[in-house]
Design a protein around this motif. Structure first.
Motif: not given
Length: 225
Positions: A115-118, A152-154, A181-183, A186-188
């Motif tokens: 989704g758009d909210d981590p 997520v790591q994958k 911005s994508v990476s 995912l890192r967050t």
């Protein structure tokens, strides 16, 4: 020496465990709070600037990745309809449009899963873990958190090569910012999940509960990478 009390019922064991946790916290309160302050990332000017930067990059994603859509539609018209799509891990990132297409596919997969909210996503994972607690005082199913970290790591592992190639092709450009911005997103998410895992491994359920009750967990603070 006084023999320790033997608790036989689950209720008595749970109550005794709570008492031990309270005594431990009362005795080591300063050390626990100090440890939490060290683990916590403060909201500095740098992090605030990063948040603003991330918002601006999200606006650039659609524009930068639109080229990937055009190239993808052209390649699909020339390809065999019966052919199976390649795995992103096996795709050769030979040109910029291909890199952008890969990043766009990853972004779509990321939004479908997270989704758009981590913060909301990690809150859901945390709730699933809490629901896995057995009736006694033993820990829950840690694989719930570990499997989310693995997924997520994958996705992140597939993002990094494409982002690096975009940097090689056109430098620090709007296209690279879009991939970044994508990476970052995912890192967050990964940092939020690993924060929960770290608390479990270092202090167990007791410290995890304490951190959550105090609002000290990374996802509760909304810290972005």
């Amino acid at each position: 020496m006084v023999r320790p009390v033997v608790h036989k019922t689950p209720e008595a064991k749970l109550q005794a465990s709570r008492e031990r946790h309270r005594r431990h916290y009362a005795k080591h309160r300063d050390d626990i709070l100090k440890r939490r302050r060290v683990l916590r990332s403060s909201k500095t000017k740098e992090s605030e600037a990063a948040n603003k930067f991330s918002k601006e990059l999200l606006k650039a994603v659609a524009k930068a990745l639109r080229h990937g859509d055009d190239d993808e539609s052209e390649s699909e018209s020339d390809s065999d309809d019966d052919s199976e799509p390649e795995d992103d891990e096996n795709i050769k990132l030979d040109d910029l449009p291909e890199c952008l297409r890969v990043v766009k596919d990853i972004k779509d997969e990321m939004l479908a899963m997270i989704g758009d909210d981590p913060c909301k996503f990690v809150e859901g994972v945390f709730c699933d873990y809490v629901k896995s607690f057995p009736e006694d005082s033993s820990p829950g199913d840690i694989s719930i958190i570990e499997s989310s970290i693995s997924k997520v790591q994958k996705i992140l592992n597939r993002t990094i090569p494409a982002q690096d190639q975009i940097l090689n092709f056109c430098g620090v450009s709007p296209e690279w910012h879009a991939a970044d911005s994508v990476s970052r997103f995912l890192r967050t998410v990964l940092a939020y999940l690993e924060d929960i895992e770290c608390l479990l491994f270092s202090g167990g359920v007791c410290e995890l509960t304490l951190a959550h009750s105090m609002g000290e967990m990374m996802y509760q603070k909304g810290i972005r990478i």
